[in-house]
Scaffold this active site. Sequence first.
Site, mmCIF file in Angstrom:
data_model
loop_
_atom_site.group_PDB
_atom_site.id
_atom_site.type_symbol
_atom_site.label_atom_id
_atom_site.label_comp_id
_atom_site.label_asym_id
_atom_site.label_seq_id
_atom_site.Cartn_x
_atom_site.Cartn_y
_atom_site.Cartn_z
ATOM 1 N N LYS A 25 0.848 -1.199 0.000
ATOM 2 C CA LYS A 25 0.000 0.000 0.000
ATOM 3 C C LYS A 25 0.883 1.248 0.000
ATOM 4 O O LYS A 25 0.676 2.171 -0.783
ATOM 5 C CB LYS A 25 -0.866 0.003 1.251
ATOM 6 C CG LYS A 25 -1.526 1.343 1.564
ATOM 7 C CD LYS A 25 -2.450 1.275 2.752
ATOM 8 C CE LYS A 25 -1.760 1.480 4.062
ATOM 9 N NZ LYS A 25 -1.491 2.883 4.431
ATOM 10 N N ASN A 26 1.914 1.243 0.861
ATOM 11 C CA ASN A 26 2.711 2.458 1.048
ATOM 12 C C ASN A 26 3.774 2.670 -0.023
ATOM 13 O O ASN A 26 4.519 3.639 0.035
ATOM 14 C CB ASN A 26 3.328 2.482 2.455
ATOM 15 C CG ASN A 26 2.245 2.674 3.515
ATOM 16 O OD1 ASN A 26 1.094 2.986 3.179
ATOM 17 N ND2 ASN A 26 2.584 2.456 4.764
ATOM 18 N N ARG A 79 -4.949 10.696 4.388
ATOM 19 C CA ARG A 79 -3.947 11.748 4.517
ATOM 20 C C ARG A 79 -2.821 11.611 3.480
ATOM 21 O O ARG A 79 -2.176 12.585 3.120
ATOM 22 C CB ARG A 79 -3.395 11.770 5.914
ATOM 23 C CG ARG A 79 -2.884 10.431 6.377
ATOM 24 C CD ARG A 79 -2.318 10.515 7.781
ATOM 25 N NE ARG A 79 -1.273 11.513 7.803
ATOM 26 C CZ ARG A 79 -1.470 12.749 8.273
ATOM 27 N NH1 ARG A 79 -2.647 13.097 8.747
ATOM 28 N NH2 ARG A 79 -0.493 13.619 8.249
ATOM 29 N N CYS A 92 -5.096 12.614 12.822
ATOM 30 C CA CYS A 92 -5.668 11.273 12.647
ATOM 31 C C CYS A 92 -5.534 10.592 14.006
ATOM 32 O O CYS A 92 -4.936 11.110 14.929
ATOM 33 C CB CYS A 92 -4.947 10.542 11.523
ATOM 34 S SG CYS A 92 -3.676 9.440 12.055
ATOM 35 N N ARG A 127 0.350 14.404 13.344
ATOM 36 C CA ARG A 127 0.902 14.144 12.004
ATOM 37 C C ARG A 127 0.931 15.417 11.139
ATOM 38 O O ARG A 127 0.241 15.522 10.135
ATOM 39 C CB ARG A 127 0.134 13.018 11.326
ATOM 40 C CG ARG A 127 0.251 11.729 12.116
ATOM 41 C CD ARG A 127 -0.470 10.585 11.485
ATOM 42 N NE ARG A 127 0.262 10.076 10.318
ATOM 43 C CZ ARG A 127 -0.192 9.051 9.600
ATOM 44 N NH1 ARG A 127 -1.330 8.484 9.887
ATOM 45 N NH2 ARG A 127 0.502 8.623 8.551
ATOM 46 N N ASP A 151 4.488 0.326 12.049
ATOM 47 C CA ASP A 151 3.247 -0.247 11.506
ATOM 48 C C ASP A 151 3.063 -1.703 11.893
ATOM 49 O O ASP A 151 2.027 -2.289 11.608
ATOM 50 C CB ASP A 151 3.231 -0.126 9.975
ATOM 51 C CG ASP A 151 3.117 1.323 9.553
ATOM 52 O OD1 ASP A 151 3.333 1.616 8.366
ATOM 53 O OD2 ASP A 151 2.825 2.164 10.410
ATOM 54 N N ARG A 195 -8.947 -0.456 4.558
ATOM 55 C CA ARG A 195 -8.120 0.618 3.988
ATOM 56 C C ARG A 195 -6.736 0.092 3.653
ATOM 57 O O ARG A 195 -6.110 0.532 2.708
ATOM 58 C CB ARG A 195 -7.968 1.752 5.000
ATOM 59 C CG ARG A 195 -9.178 2.589 5.186
ATOM 60 C CD ARG A 195 -8.818 3.835 5.945
ATOM 61 N NE ARG A 195 -7.609 4.441 5.396
ATOM 62 C CZ ARG A 195 -7.030 5.517 5.932
ATOM 63 N NH1 ARG A 195 -7.541 6.072 6.992
ATOM 64 N NH2 ARG A 195 -5.951 6.022 5.397
HETATM 65 C C1 EPZ Z 1 4.153 6.877 6.543
HETATM 66 O O1 EPZ Z 1 3.346 7.902 7.091
HETATM 67 C C2 EPZ Z 1 3.237 5.675 6.371
HETATM 68 N N1 EPZ Z 1 2.154 6.009 5.443
HETATM 69 C C3 EPZ Z 1 2.678 5.264 7.733
HETATM 70 O O2 EPZ Z 1 1.914 4.099 7.535
HETATM 71 C C4 EPZ Z 1 3.841 4.933 8.663
HETATM 72 O O3 EPZ Z 1 3.341 4.633 9.936
HETATM 73 C C5 EPZ Z 1 4.784 6.132 8.754
HETATM 74 O O4 EPZ Z 1 5.225 6.524 7.427
HETATM 75 C C6 EPZ Z 1 6.020 5.828 9.585
HETATM 76 O O5 EPZ Z 1 6.697 4.749 9.019
HETATM 77 C C7 EPZ Z 1 2.418 6.030 4.116
HETATM 78 O O6 EPZ Z 1 3.532 5.779 3.679
HETATM 79 C C8 EPZ Z 1 1.270 6.357 3.218
HETATM 80 P P1 EPZ Z 1 6.108 10.181 8.708
HETATM 81 P P2 EPZ Z 1 3.920 9.416 7.152
HETATM 82 O O7 EPZ Z 1 6.013 11.469 7.958
HETATM 83 O O8 EPZ Z 1 4.820 9.658 6.015
HETATM 84 C C9 EPZ Z 1 6.407 13.518 12.016
HETATM 85 C C10 EPZ Z 1 0.051 2.727 7.730
HETATM 86 O O9 EPZ Z 1 -0.332 2.124 8.736
HETATM 87 N N2 EPZ Z 1 6.283 14.498 10.919
HETATM 88 O O10 EPZ Z 1 7.250 9.267 8.411
HETATM 89 O O11 EPZ Z 1 2.748 10.306 7.350
HETATM 90 C C11 EPZ Z 1 5.134 12.713 12.229
HETATM 91 O O12 EPZ Z 1 4.238 13.413 13.057
HETATM 92 C C12 EPZ Z 1 0.509 4.154 7.830
HETATM 93 O O13 EPZ Z 1 0.149 2.226 6.579
HETATM 94 C C13 EPZ Z 1 6.386 15.860 11.199
HETATM 95 O O14 EPZ Z 1 6.576 16.252 12.356
HETATM 96 O O15 EPZ Z 1 4.762 9.373 8.492
HETATM 97 C C14 EPZ Z 1 5.645 11.452 12.868
HETATM 98 O O16 EPZ Z 1 5.771 11.650 14.255
HETATM 99 C C15 EPZ Z 1 0.194 4.715 9.197
HETATM 100 N N3 EPZ Z 1 6.266 16.769 10.189
HETATM 101 C C16 EPZ Z 1 7.030 11.261 12.242
HETATM 102 O O17 EPZ Z 1 7.373 12.527 11.652
HETATM 103 C C17 EPZ Z 1 6.063 16.383 8.878
HETATM 104 O O18 EPZ Z 1 5.979 17.256 7.987
HETATM 105 C C18 EPZ Z 1 7.075 10.217 11.145
HETATM 106 O O19 EPZ Z 1 6.013 10.507 10.267
HETATM 107 C C19 EPZ Z 1 5.953 14.992 8.609
HETATM 108 C C20 EPZ Z 1 6.070 14.074 9.639
#
Ligand code: EPZ
Length: 418
Positions: free
Chosen positions: A22-23, A93, A117, A122, A307, A399
């Site tokens: 998916k990702n 998102r 979420c 996030r 995850d 999802r």
């Molecule tokens: C990706 O989300 C995945 N989704 C998530 O999978 C996964 O849990 C996550 O990466 C971590 O591995 C997709 O790839 C579609 P991040 P993402 O930006 O990119 C902070 C699932 O279950 N952050 O790596 O949204 C954020 O708050 C989903 O399939 C900022 O502060 O996660 C978090 O604490 C859930 N500012 C950390 O970074 C930003 O601009 C990591 O988030 C962006 C992120």
Amino acid sequence: MQKLWIKGGVPLEGEIRISGAKNAALPILAATLLLDEPATISNIPHLKDVTTIIELLGILGVKVTLDESFSVHVDASDLSSFVAPYELVKTMRASILVLGPLLSKYGQADVSLPGGCAIGSRPVDLHINGMRAMGAEIEVEDGYIHARAKNGLKGTRIVLNTVTVTGTENLMMAGVFAKGQTILKNAAREPEVVDLANFLKSVGADIEGAGTDTIVINGVTRLHSSHYSILFDRIEAATYLAAGAITGGCVKLKDVEPEMMAAVLEKLSEMGAELTIEERAIQLDMRGKRPKAVDIETAPYPGFPTDAQAQFLAVNAIAEGVSTVKETIFENRFMHVQELVRMGADIHVQGNIAVCKGIEKLHGAPVMATDLRASASLVLAGLAAEGETIVDRIYHIDRGYSCLDEKLAQLGANIRRI
Ligand code: EPZ
């Protein structure tokens, strides 16, 4: 509202094929917005989030056709809109991933803010600040990100102060048509980021370093067509291996790349699973044994994936011994704990650490899913529990998992949708 009915106590046996990730599918489908020629993406998983991004591409004017063999044919040569509307973005998102390609190729994009979420606030500040550094004018108002780059984007050096998967992906796509070189420091190293880079290179982008913490993108002027096959879903694979572990069974997964699952496989071995690794398959055999409790600490790749945290906490709930599970990526990713406790689990959360004392048997109960991976952990708990479990709000599961109940039934589970 659909629910899953599960009667626990059956050790899972058998083999299943793991679907495309998916990702990886989400950023790669978003990246097709960069193309002027049609492309074919295969091994696309059939799940709600993919349908959502295909809907979004359709709203932008992309011609998308799905064929029966999980392939998607995309033609983004004649877009009619650059607006990703709230009513769609609020359901997923990851829609934010259209920002980078639209800005890079068309110099404009209006993307609704994804909003919070269940698992955390996030924010998307790293996406926005990175594109501003590349010369985009971005106003965030009335719930939308209004981004403009009249003279195109300009390559620059960006240091990401937090490892962000979609932030890295968005900025990589923004760099594809930017003038000059874009350097992403502290980039995410996830295999899905590498899969996106490989797709982009297959259509003619100039990208080096994907999979390391420094990614270099040299701007190009044109891309061409491609037929690309998506990477396997390592989180789906981790979920089914955890299902084999929690039920004391023997499951074999096909179409996987074991070397991308080292952190998960190491924990399964520690639990006492007997793992047989082939080039594109993994077999887990518990030989009817109860798993041993293992300590988990989530981290960006190649660390233990956040995850898979909920699924492994469910296994710890019935494992032998006491364990700690530390969640370092998201601030609120223990919503499955309350539901597991209702099934008899002995788990206490202190800050970002869950302390779990394994018990012999969980008991079935009506439980409610709150987010994608928490739902999976409740299904796993139901597979091991005594009696019947009803998991409500399983749209969360649909999802991110294609045919979860069918695949589990294929492995002998007593499960059905009601
Ligand atoms: C990706 O989300 C995945 N989704 C998530 O999978 C996964 O849990 C996550 O990466 C971590 O591995 C997709 O790839 C579609 P991040 P993402 O930006 O990119 C902070 C699932 O279950 N952050 O790596 O949204 C954020 O708050 C989903 O399939 C900022 O502060 O996660 C978090 O604490 C859930 N500012 C950390 O970074 C930003 O601009 C990591 O988030 C962006 C992120």
